[in-house]
Design an enzyme around this catalytic site. Structure first.
Site, PDB file in Angstrom:
ATOM      1  N   HIS A  65       0.813  -1.219   0.000  1.00  0.00           N
ATOM      2  CA  HIS A  65       0.000   0.000   0.000  1.00  0.00           C
ATOM      3  C   HIS A  65       0.848   1.271   0.000  1.00  0.00           C
ATOM      4  CE1 HIS A  65       0.409  -0.023   4.510  1.00  0.00           C
ATOM      5  NE2 HIS A  65       0.359   1.289   4.327  1.00  0.00           N
ATOM      6  N   ASP A 110      -0.008  -7.691   1.760  1.00  0.00           N
ATOM      7  CA  ASP A 110       0.410  -6.286   1.765  1.00  0.00           C
ATOM      8  C   ASP A 110       1.935  -6.251   1.813  1.00  0.00           C
ATOM      9  OD1 ASP A 110       0.496  -3.558   1.826  1.00  0.00           O
ATOM     10  OD2 ASP A 110      -0.331  -3.343   3.842  1.00  0.00           O
ATOM     11  N   SER A 206       4.113   2.938   8.171  1.00  0.00           N
ATOM     12  CA  SER A 206       3.764   1.841   7.264  1.00  0.00           C
ATOM     13  C   SER A 206       4.972   1.383   6.455  1.00  0.00           C
ATOM     14  CB  SER A 206       2.670   2.285   6.298  1.00  0.00           C
ATOM     15  OG  SER A 206       1.420   2.374   6.933  1.00  0.00           O
TER      16      SER A 206
END
Length: 260
Positions: A65, A110, A206
């Site tokens: 992402h 992910d 992230s």
């Protein structure tokens, strides 16, 4: 805020695994400038985007992402404003996703493998992180780090990366914490955090690493909007489950697919 209901006996069970910490600041304290030689910063193109991890002189692993069309990578960085002499900048030469697509969910796939446009050399502030030889066990104390916000109430992005210690928790804790997402009964993710709250990864972290016993075990995927909230840990893509895919891609088998 995510509403949760956790049975008291589940909480008691998990508190027996979790270890208390003296660090009280969400996101922990400033990292030692020599402890994160593998940590890279992803930019898009003029703003900080995500973290990532150097696997060898030519490959970086991060979250799917975090992908952007014009992204670039800075290696060897500690302070955003005071550069190290050995900082290096690269752009992606190739990007690889599970099943050769960018499809991922909140609980699966992910992960993104980036081949740099040219190799980097090890230096005082640049070196790879070891891939795992075995998965982490529940209760393991692990290290998180990144340039993400240190407060979710008022986004405050530090110039230097912050580090904190958290625990590997039973996946059942994350199932109970996020009922509205209908997470599957099993997952290729790790559930990690501090049940009492107060320390957590947050927005901007992230793609960064979860490090257990010196090995790269997880990639930060997602968590609660209120970082460090009690009983709401974050989820990390489990690196160990993707070892075969990672190693095949790096070896030149670009048709390799992730585990089902």
């Amino acid at each position: 805020m995510v509403l949760i209901r956790v049975l008291a006996n589940l909480l008691i069970l998990q508190l027996s695994y979790a270890q208390m910490s003296s660090e009280l600041v969400t996101g922990g304290d400033e990292c030692n400038r020599n402890e994160h030689r593998f940590l890279v910063a992803l930019y898009d193109p003029d703003r900080f985007l995500c973290g990532g991890t150097l696997l060898n002189e030519e490959w970086v692993l991060t979250a799917a992402h975090c992908d952007r069309r014009n992204m670039w990578i800075k290696l060897g960085m500690h302070s955003k404003t005071v550069p190290n002499e050995d900082e290096q900048r690269r752009v992606p030469k190739e990007k690889f996703f599970c099943l050769s697509t960018k499809n991922y969910t909140l609980w699966d796939k992910d992960i993104m493998l980036i081949r740099l446009d040219s190799p980097v050399s090890n230096s005082e502030h640049i070196a790879p992180l070891s891939l795992p030889s075995s998965p982490p066990s529940v209760g393991s104390v692990c290290r998180i780090m990144g340039w993400g916000t240190i407060s979710s109430n008022k986004e405050t992005y530090p110039n230097v990366p912050h580090c904190a210690n958290i625990n590997i928790l039973d996946y059942e804790v994350c199932l109970a914490a996020y009922p509205e997402f209908v997470l599957p009964a099993t997952s290729r993710t790790l559930c990690a955090g501090i049940l009492e709250g107060g320390k957590d990864s947050c927005k901007g972290d992230s793609g960064g690493p979860l490090i257990c016993n010196g090995q790269f075990q997880g990639i930060l995927s997602w968590g609660n909007d209120v970082c460090g909230y009690i009983l709401q840990p974050a989820l990390y893509t489990r690196v160990f489950d993707h070892l075969d895919w990672i190693q095949r891609i790096i070896a030149g088998n670009t048709d390799a697919t992730c585990p089902p």
